[in-house]
Design a protein around this motif. Structure first.
Motif, short mmCIF file in Angstrom:
data_model
loop_
_atom_site.label_atom_id
_atom_site.label_comp_id
_atom_site.label_asym_id
_atom_site.label_seq_id
_atom_site.Cartn_x
_atom_site.Cartn_y
_atom_site.Cartn_z
N ARG A 163 0.83 -1.21 0.00
CA ARG A 163 0.00 0.00 0.00
C ARG A 163 0.87 1.26 0.00
O ARG A 163 0.43 2.31 -0.44
N GLU B 11 -1.35 6.31 -0.68
CA GLU B 11 -1.36 4.85 -0.68
C GLU B 11 -1.64 4.32 -2.07
O GLU B 11 -2.26 4.99 -2.90
N LYS C 66 -3.65 2.52 -4.51
CA LYS C 66 -5.07 2.22 -4.62
C LYS C 66 -5.32 1.04 -5.54
O LYS C 66 -6.31 0.31 -5.40
N HIS C 67 -4.41 0.84 -6.49
CA HIS C 67 -4.62 -0.19 -7.51
C HIS C 67 -3.26 -0.60 -8.08
O HIS C 67 -2.40 0.24 -8.31
N ASN D 80 -1.93 5.80 -7.30
CA ASN D 80 -1.72 6.23 -5.93
C ASN D 80 -2.73 7.32 -5.60
O ASN D 80 -3.03 8.19 -6.43
N ALA D 81 -3.27 7.27 -4.38
CA ALA D 81 -4.28 8.24 -3.95
C ALA D 81 -3.89 8.83 -2.60
O ALA D 81 -3.21 8.19 -1.79
N GLY E 179 -8.52 9.66 -0.63
CA GLY E 179 -8.89 8.74 -1.70
C GLY E 179 -8.86 9.36 -3.08
O GLY E 179 -9.30 8.73 -4.05
N PRO F 263 -7.06 10.37 -6.44
CA PRO F 263 -5.85 9.94 -7.16
C PRO F 263 -4.88 11.10 -7.36
O PRO F 263 -5.27 12.21 -7.73
#
Length: 243
Positions: free
Chosen positions: A86, A181, A183-184, A215-216, A220, A222
């Protein structure tokens, strides 16, 4: 055994491969050391260069050597375990692995990104991003070629900051993003295009590990869309449990 034996039912290339493999495993050829040229090996074993090339190919299949375009063949070093979590951070990963790392900026431009990138960053169709292309090295070896997109409206003047600090974390921090963090993450293997092959000095027929990520920030939202092409010769991706 340092000489090959003709007429004993074992192919010459196989014998040569076995001799060189033994030299590597015994440490007589050290990690990172360049092998003699095909011409020199052909003279040593009194065979043609085609036989030598087949022996080298067998060593490559065993992951004992690697061939770099325009440079030669080298004894394979141990791969780097590169954690993806993460909070993936290149500099911190290299520090944890106790290797010397550096980043080279290849290009930075302000542009309307491809639709997939815009959608991933939550941007309207005609909004601009900054695209930054970099090469990362560990102990002098190219480990990845990366493309990163950042929303231009939110991070006005970002490329100049990045060139100064050479760190995504420190760059975003200067714009008030104190933490972010992953995110995907999507990982695949694919053949490099001509530009990737040239920059990474990697044969076009050798796959790279292709990682797409978002990353966001802590809300949350991006802040970065990334495409990283890792050299499979140098890097082993390790997906951490918090993914």
């Amino acid at each position: 055994m340092n000489e090959i034996e003709r007429g004993r039912g074992v192919a010459l290339w196989n014998q040569i491969s076995g001799i060189l493999a033994a030299d590597i495993l015994k440490g007589q050829l050290r990690q990172g050391e360049q092998l003699p040229s095909a011409q020199e090996l052909a003279a040593r074993f009194n065979v043609n260069r085609h036989t030598v090339r087949r022996a080298i190919a067998a060593l490559e299949q065993r992951n004992l050597v690697r061939t770099e375009q325009g440079r030669g063949t080298f004894v394979q070093e141990h791969t780097l375990d590169y954690p993806i979590s993460r909070r993936t951070r290149f500099t911190q990963n290299m520090r944890n692995l106790n290797v010397e790392a550096d980043i080279e900026v290849i290009e930075d431009v302000r542009e309307v990104p491809p639709p997939q990138v815009a959608q991933s960053l939550g941007l309207d169709r005609h909004e601009y991003t900054y695209r930054i292309e970099t090469l990362s090295r560990a102990d002098g070896h190219i480990v990845d070629y990366s493309t990163a997109y950042f929303p231009a409206a939110r991070f006005s003047g970002l490329p100049a900051v990045y060139r100064r600090v050479l760190s995504v974390t420190r760059t975003l921090s200067e714009f008030g993003v104190t933490d972010y963090e992953r995110k995907h993450t999507r990982v695949s293997a694919r053949l490099p295009d001509a530009n990737t092959s040239r920059l990474m000095k990697q044969p076009a027929n050798r796959p790279v590990l292709y990682v797409q990520s978002i990353n966001a920030d802590t809300r949350g939202i991006p802040v970065q869309y990334g495409i990283t092409r890792f050299s499979g010769d140098w890097v082993q991706l390790v997906l951490m449990a918090d993914n």
